[in-house]
Structure formats: C-alpha cells, structure tokens
Design a protein around this motif. Structure first.
Motif, PDB file in Angstrom:
ATOM      1  N   ALA A  48       0.824  -1.210   0.000  1.00 44.39           N
ATOM      2  CA  ALA A  48       0.000   0.000   0.000  1.00 44.39           C
ATOM      3  C   ALA A  48       0.857   1.259   0.000  1.00 44.39           C
ATOM      4  O   ALA A  48       0.551   2.255  -0.668  1.00 44.39           O
ATOM      5  N   ILE A  49       1.954   1.223   0.748  1.00 36.68           N
ATOM      6  CA  ILE A  49       2.853   2.380   0.784  1.00 36.68           C
ATOM      7  C   ILE A  49       3.449   2.623  -0.595  1.00 36.68           C
ATOM      8  O   ILE A  49       3.623   3.760  -1.036  1.00 36.68           O
ATOM      9  N   GLU A  50       3.730   1.509  -1.300  1.00 36.02           N
ATOM     10  CA  GLU A  50       4.310   1.650  -2.644  1.00 36.02           C
ATOM     11  C   GLU A  50       3.342   2.320  -3.606  1.00 36.02           C
ATOM     12  O   GLU A  50       3.751   2.998  -4.549  1.00 36.02           O
ATOM     13  N   ILE A  51       2.022   2.146  -3.378  1.00 36.17           N
ATOM     14  CA  ILE A  51       1.061   2.767  -4.301  1.00 36.17           C
ATOM     15  C   ILE A  51       0.621   4.150  -3.826  1.00 36.17           C
ATOM     16  O   ILE A  51      -0.185   4.805  -4.504  1.00 36.17           O
ATOM     17  N   GLY A  52       1.115   4.605  -2.661  1.00 38.45           N
ATOM     18  CA  GLY A  52       0.831   5.983  -2.280  1.00 38.45           C
ATOM     19  C   GLY A  52       0.338   6.216  -0.883  1.00 38.45           C
ATOM     20  O   GLY A  52       0.056   7.356  -0.497  1.00 38.45           O
ATOM     21  N   VAL A  53       0.193   5.164  -0.053  1.00 38.87           N
ATOM     22  CA  VAL A  53      -0.212   5.344   1.342  1.00 38.87           C
ATOM     23  C   VAL A  53       0.927   6.030   2.099  1.00 38.87           C
ATOM     24  O   VAL A  53       2.105   5.733   1.879  1.00 38.87           O
ATOM     25  N   PHE A  54       0.575   6.948   3.015  1.00 41.32           N
ATOM     26  CA  PHE A  54       1.605   7.738   3.699  1.00 41.32           C
ATOM     27  C   PHE A  54       2.410   6.876   4.678  1.00 41.32           C
ATOM     28  O   PHE A  54       3.646   6.939   4.690  1.00 41.32           O
ATOM     29  N   ASP A  55       1.720   6.087   5.525  1.00 33.12           N
ATOM     30  CA  ASP A  55       2.435   5.296   6.541  1.00 33.12           C
ATOM     31  C   ASP A  55       1.484   4.196   7.057  1.00 33.12           C
ATOM     32  O   ASP A  55       0.321   4.141   6.654  1.00 33.12           O
ATOM     33  N   TYR A  56       1.983   3.355   7.956  1.00 31.59           N
ATOM     34  CA  TYR A  56       1.145   2.315   8.550  1.00 31.59           C
ATOM     35  C   TYR A  56       1.556   2.143  10.006  1.00 31.59           C
ATOM     36  O   TYR A  56       2.672   2.470  10.413  1.00 31.59           O
ATOM     37  N   VAL A  57       0.585   1.642  10.792  1.00 30.11           N
ATOM     38  CA  VAL A  57       0.817   1.367  12.226  1.00 30.11           C
ATOM     39  C   VAL A  57       0.421  -0.084  12.474  1.00 30.11           C
ATOM     40  O   VAL A  57      -0.691  -0.515  12.118  1.00 30.11           O
ATOM     41  N   LEU A  58       1.336  -0.838  13.077  1.00 31.14           N
ATOM     42  CA  LEU A  58       1.076  -2.252  13.354  1.00 31.14           C
ATOM     43  C   LEU A  58       0.380  -2.413  14.704  1.00 31.14           C
ATOM     44  O   LEU A  58       0.744  -1.764  15.700  1.00 31.14           O
ATOM     45  N   LYS A  59      -0.652  -3.276  14.712  1.00 30.07           N
ATOM     46  CA  LYS A  59      -1.317  -3.614  15.972  1.00 30.07           C
ATOM     47  C   LYS A  59      -0.476  -4.639  16.719  1.00 30.07           C
ATOM     48  O   LYS A  59       0.149  -5.500  16.073  1.00 30.07           O
ATOM     49  N   PRO A  60      -0.461  -4.573  18.029  1.00 25.11           N
ATOM     50  CA  PRO A  60      -1.063  -3.513  18.852  1.00 25.11           C
ATOM     51  C   PRO A  60      -0.150  -2.286  18.905  1.00 25.11           C
ATOM     52  O   PRO A  60       1.062  -2.396  18.742  1.00 25.11           O
ATOM     53  N   PHE A  61      -0.714  -1.125  19.124  1.00 22.66           N
ATOM     54  CA  PHE A  61       0.080   0.114  19.177  1.00 22.66           C
ATOM     55  C   PHE A  61      -0.354   0.935  20.372  1.00 22.66           C
ATOM     56  O   PHE A  61      -1.478   0.796  20.882  1.00 22.66           O
ATOM     57  N   THR A  62       0.535   1.756  20.839  1.00 24.17           N
ATOM     58  CA  THR A  62       0.224   2.653  21.948  1.00 24.17           C
ATOM     59  C   THR A  62      -0.300   3.967  21.392  1.00 24.17           C
ATOM     60  O   THR A  62      -0.135   4.287  20.214  1.00 24.17           O
ATOM     61  N   SER A  63      -0.910   4.761  22.272  1.00 28.16           N
ATOM     62  CA  SER A  63      -1.412   6.087  21.860  1.00 28.16           C
ATOM     63  C   SER A  63      -0.259   6.970  21.382  1.00 28.16           C
ATOM     64  O   SER A  63      -0.396   7.736  20.415  1.00 28.16           O
ATOM     65  N   LYS A  64       0.888   6.838  22.055  1.00 33.25           N
ATOM     66  CA  LYS A  64       2.047   7.663  21.682  1.00 33.25           C
ATOM     67  C   LYS A  64       2.514   7.317  20.273  1.00 33.25           C
ATOM     68  O   LYS A  64       2.817   8.196  19.469  1.00 33.25           O
ATOM     69  N   GLN A  65       2.594   5.991  19.997  1.00 26.78           N
ATOM     70  CA  GLN A  65       3.040   5.563  18.663  1.00 26.78           C
ATOM     71  C   GLN A  65       2.084   6.068  17.582  1.00 26.78           C
ATOM     72  O   GLN A  65       2.501   6.559  16.532  1.00 26.78           O
ATOM     73  N   PHE A  66       0.787   5.942  17.873  1.00 29.01           N
ATOM     74  CA  PHE A  66      -0.202   6.365  16.881  1.00 29.01           C
ATOM     75  C   PHE A  66      -0.141   7.894  16.679  1.00 29.01           C
ATOM     76  O   PHE A  66      -0.215   8.384  15.546  1.00 29.01           O
ATOM     77  N   LEU A  67      -0.005   8.630  17.800  1.00 26.43           N
ATOM     78  CA  LEU A  67       0.065  10.096  17.708  1.00 26.43           C
ATOM     79  C   LEU A  67       1.261  10.548  16.871  1.00 26.43           C
ATOM     80  O   LEU A  67       1.149  11.453  16.033  1.00 26.43           O
ATOM     81  N   GLU A  68       2.401   9.904  17.077  1.00 25.55           N
ATOM     82  CA  GLU A  68       3.602  10.281  16.323  1.00 25.55           C
ATOM     83  C   GLU A  68       3.384  10.128  14.816  1.00 25.55           C
ATOM     84  O   GLU A  68       3.793  10.958  14.019  1.00 25.55           O
ATOM     85  N   THR A  69       2.699   9.014  14.432  1.00 27.47           N
ATOM     86  CA  THR A  69       2.447   8.778  13.005  1.00 27.47           C
ATOM     87  C   THR A  69       1.494   9.827  12.440  1.00 27.47           C
ATOM     88  O   THR A  69       1.711  10.364  11.351  1.00 27.47           O
ATOM     89  N   VAL A  70       0.442  10.159  13.202  1.00 33.78           N
ATOM     90  CA  VAL A  70      -0.525  11.169  12.735  1.00 33.78           C
ATOM     91  C   VAL A  70       0.148  12.538  12.624  1.00 33.78           C
ATOM     92  O   VAL A  70      -0.085  13.279  11.663  1.00 33.78           O
ATOM     93  N   LEU A  71       0.987  12.876  13.622  1.00 27.24           N
ATOM     94  CA  LEU A  71       1.659  14.186  13.581  1.00 27.24           C
ATOM     95  C   LEU A  71       2.640  14.265  12.416  1.00 27.24           C
ATOM     96  O   LEU A  71       2.844  15.334  11.828  1.00 27.24           O
ATOM     97  N   LYS A  72       3.258  13.131  12.086  1.00 29.41           N
ATOM     98  CA  LYS A  72       4.119  13.108  10.888  1.00 29.41           C
ATOM     99  C   LYS A  72       3.306  13.440   9.637  1.00 29.41           C
ATOM    100  O   LYS A  72       3.732  14.205   8.758  1.00 29.41           O
TER     101      LYS A  72
END
Length: 540
Positions: A99-123
C-alpha cells in the motif's frame, strides 16, 4: 511547533472499540487535528471520504464490503493530497508495504500505543503543513511570474533585438513568455517621441510625461494589432520597438505611417519612425532592428514627425559631403575680424554645401562635420578667449556634441558659437582701439599749441590716416579735428578765466591770428573771448 489551523481526520475500522479508542484517547485539537467523522466498513467509509474530503485518513487494511487496499486506490484518485495511514496486523504486513508503494503515507502495526499512533498522525500533519506551504509559495511565485511577465518580455525583447541567439533558444523563450505571433516574415519599427527635451523642461510633471508615453505605447500596439499580430516594448526612455509579422515588403511602412497618424490624432505627442527590411526568421530580428534604428536616425534632418524607410537610405548612407576648406577659411577670417554680417553669410553658405535634396548623407557624418567646424572656430580664437568667456564657449560645444538632436539645433548652435567668436574679437578690438585712441587723445591734449594734421596724429599711434580717422570717430563720436578744436576751446576758457589776455590765449593754443581765434571761439561757445571774460568776471 505552533499550528495555526485544524487538519481534518477520518477514522475507518470495522472494530468499534478501535475507532472509539483512537477518537477518544487523545485531545486531538491540541495537536491541530479535528475528527471529521468515523465509519465501520469500507463502503460507508468511502462515502464519508467523498463527502468530507479530509486531510488525514486512518483506515484498517482489512474491512468488510470494501478492503482498505481497494478503498485506497479510489481515495488516491479522489483525494490525491490526503495522507492515508493504514492500521494492520503482522499478518497483513506485506499488504501494508504494498500500500505504501502505491501511495499510502504510513502504517501502524497492531497492537500500538497512543504515543506511537500520535507520532504517526503528527508526521502526516507536518507533511501536509510542508506541502501546503510549498504549494502556497509555488502559487505566489506563479502569481508573481504572471504579474512580471510584461517586464520579462520587455527585458527579453530588449536582448533579442541586440544580440543573436540560436533558433531553438528563441522558440523556447517565445513559448515561455507567451508571445503570440505568427511565423515570419518579421518586420521591426523603431518609434521615438519627438522634442523630449522640450517636454521634460516644459512644466509637465513626471506623471504627465509617463502617461503620454504609456498612451503612445497603447496607440502603437492597437495600430499594429489592426493590421497583424505583433508586440511593442520600450527601448529606452522615449523610444518604442514594434516587432510584427508582415505579409509583404510594403506593409511595414504602411503600418508605420498609420502609427504616426494615430499618435498625432489620439495623443498630445508626435513621433518619428524608422522601418527596417523584413526578415524571414526570428534570429534575424537583430539585423532588422539595427536597420530600423539607422533609418530612425534620419529624423536628424526633419526634427520629427516623419517615417523613414531603410530601403530609401541604403544609398544615402554611402554619400559623404565634401568639407569646404576654402569657405571655412573665409568664415574664420571674418570671425577674427569681428564681421558678424559676413560671418553669418559664410555659415549659411557652408550649410548649403552640406544639404542634399535627394541623397542625405549619414546623420553621424554630418554631426562630425559640424563638430569639426566648431572646433576649428574654437581653435582660431583660442588666444583671444578670456577666462570669463571660456565657460559659455565650452557649454555651446557640449550642446553641439552631446545634446543637439537635429540639424536645425546644430546649425543654430554653430551660429551662436560664431556670434560668441565675433563678440570676443569685437571686445578685444574695442579694448585695443580704446588704448590707441586714449594714447592719441593724450598726445592731442599735450600738443594743443601745435598746428598739426590728422596725419601727424595718426603717425603717433602708427596707423594710416584713414583708419585712424575712422577709428577715432567710431570711438569718440566726432572727427579728429573737431575734437582738437573742442579741446582748444576748453583750454581757452580755462586761460581766459585765469585773466590771460586774448592774444596770449590765442598764441598758447597755436592761433597766429587773434581774430581767427575769436571767430572760432564764438562759433564754439556763442560768445566772443571778451564777452566770455566779462560774463565770467560778473559771475565772480
């Protein structure tokens, strides 16, 4: 980082607790994010995306009805600037990378913490900020480019007409600058406002002058547009260059004449126009420009309000007028003698020698001749020019060499230079004459007792009889002998008042015959010597 605006985000996942966790666990607005909506399957998610058009899209990679991968392909086409973040498990890791190769910005693997998810969104948010800032700068530059396009055309065309360039480069520049013109032949005209020195010193404000120039450029553009496609640009303060396509060789002159006519009709100005030969290719335009400028230079002869065709001056510019050496010698002789009338006649004769009815020589050649003549005049008078006269003479020479714009101006300046020369000579002659006549008067007053002739007095100052007599009358307003008699009678009055006898006075003044002295005295004063003495004695 101070975020000044909110960025919208939509969360799509088939597990409601995951959606609620993402939405509720963080105060998104503190990070410049607002939740624009949520969905629990791919189809409803796609409809929501189409409606809200969010900046950030968070979606599970596996969902019922429409998978994340399938939804991504449609999103990328619909919302190319949105940032897509996939939520995936380890089992879907390969799909996430695809998906990233076709244009998705990033991905988050489950399970994830709020901090990890926030960092990806802020990026994702920061990437949007950078892209928008870049887009804003690009937009601003594009606006500035469009606004500066007239100036860019002006600068480029000014270079184009002066310097040669290869055809490919010219074509690229014309396309970039959006110069709308058909293929050649091409013609160039050079139009110049007449009498600009008078205009700039005639009480007009800078704004009024610039409005006139702007008006003239518009008139030239509209006139050319009525005939053909072309472009007009400024080439200096008061000169305009027109480049246009010309279907036949006579069309450029017809356009130039119409330009001249319309400028006179619709503005307060007059112009002179030079037209070059037509050329087939754009890279040949510099040659046509040089010809147009050379043709324009012939307004030197008319002072303005004319069209000059390079075809008509191709022969003229080969002509070289003869320099009238003998007539110059006569002119310099009459200047050195201070003879203004003869000097003006000589100048007019020289001007006539340089005027051609059918074949006007190059203006530059004529200008050189006038400057050479002025320098000859200056050189012939250099010993007579006083320090106080030098600035005036030099100013006229500068005007002649650098500021005169047409033949009438140069002829007038030459005449003024000649008049200055004659007046310098006249002043010098007057000073010399005054010295000579003062010397003669001193001698006359000191020798009133001698009966001398004009020849005797002339000999004392080393002049011929006739020249001395004419000079004396010119300087004193009376003849030599009239002056002698006046001086004798003034001296007689002094002596009579001092109680000398009439006989003594007559002898002291060189009168051997007392009666003749008395006759002259009475004729001069209205009284006989005796009556003068009596009247003077009574007064005393």
């Amino acid at each position: 980082m101070g975020v000044r605006e909110l960025y919208s985000m939509i969360v799509i996942d088939d597990i409601k607790t995951v959606v609620n966790g993402i939405v509720n666990q963080l105060e998104w607005k503190e990070y410049g994010i607002e939740i624009a909506g949520t969905a629990l399957d791919g189809e409803s998610g796609l409809k929501l995306l189409q409606d809200k058009k969010p900046d950030i899209i968070v979606t599970d990679i596996r969902m019922p009805k429409l998978s994340g991968i399938e939804m991504t392909r449609e999103i990328l086409e619909l919302l190319p600037h949105s940032k897509i973040i996939f939520i995936s498990g380890y089992s879907d890791f390969d799909n996430a990378r695809q998906a990233i190769e076709i244009g998705v910005f990033d991905y988050v693997l489950k399970p994830f913490t709020s901090k990890q998810f926030l960092e990806t969104v802020l990026k994702a948010r920061d990437a949007i900020v950078r892209e928008r800032e870049h887009s804003r700068r690009v937009t601003e530059m594009e606006i500035k480019l469009r606004e500066s396009m007239p100036l860019l055309r002006q600068e480029y065309l000014g270079m184009l007409v002066r310097y040669s360039s290869d055809p490919e480069t010219i074509e690229r520049r014309w396309e970039f600058l959006e110069i709308d013109m058909e293929d050649g032949p091409y013609a160039v005209l050079a139009a110049e406002l007449d009498d600009q020195q008078d205009t700039e010193h005639g009480g007009q404000t800078i704004r009024e002058i610039e409005l006139n120039r702007f008006s003239v450029q518009n008139i030239l553009e509209e006139t050319i547009r009525n005939f053909t496609k072309g472009i007009v640009f400024r080439d200096g303060v008061s000169r305009f260059i027109g480049i246009f396509t010309a279907a036949d060789v006579d069309r450029p002159v017809a356009i130039a004449e119409k330009c001249l006519e319309n400028v006179v009709r619709y503005s307060k100005c007059t112009i002179s126009v030079g037209v070059g030969l037509t050329v087939q290719e754009k890279y040949e335009i510099p040659r046509a420009y040089r010809q147009a400028m050379e043709a324009l230079s012939y307004n030197f002869y008319t002072g303005g309000g004319s069209v000059f065709d390079y075809r008509n001056i191709m022969v003229r510019k080969q002509m070289s007028p003869n320099y009238p050496i003998e007539k110059e010698k006569e002119l310099l002789f009459h200047i050195r003698t201070g003879n203004i009338e003869k000097t003006m006649q000589d100048v007019d004769t020289i001007f006539l020698e340089w005027e051609y009815i059918q074949h006007l020589p190059s203006p530059e050649r004529i200008k050189v001749l006038y400057v050479e003549l002025a320098m000859s005049i200056h050189k012939s008078l250099i010993r007579l020019i006083d320090e106080s006269d030098q600035p005036l003479f030099e100013e006229k020479m500068k005007e002649l060499a650098y500021r005169s714009s047409n033949i009438k101006d140069m002829q007038q300046l030459i005449k003024e230079i000649c008049l200055i020369g004659c007046r310098i000579v006249e002043s010098e002659q007057r000073q010399q004459a005054e010295k000579i006549i003062d010397q003669a008067i001193f001698y006359i007053k000191d020798h009133l007792h001698l009966n001398q002739t004009v020849s005797d007095y002339a000999r004392q100052v080393h002049l011929s009889n006739s020249y001395f007599a004419n000079l004396f009358k010119k300087m004193t307003g009376m003849s030599v002998m009239q002056f002698v008699v006046n001086e004798r009678m003034e001296k007689a009055k002094e002596l009579l008042v001092q109680h000398y006898s009439i006989q003594e006075v007559a002898e002291a003044l060189g009168y051997e015959d007392r009666s003749y002295f008395s006759e002259v005295f009475k004729k001069q004063t209205g009284l006989t010597p005796k009556e003068f003495k009596v009247r003077h004695s009574i007064k005393v």
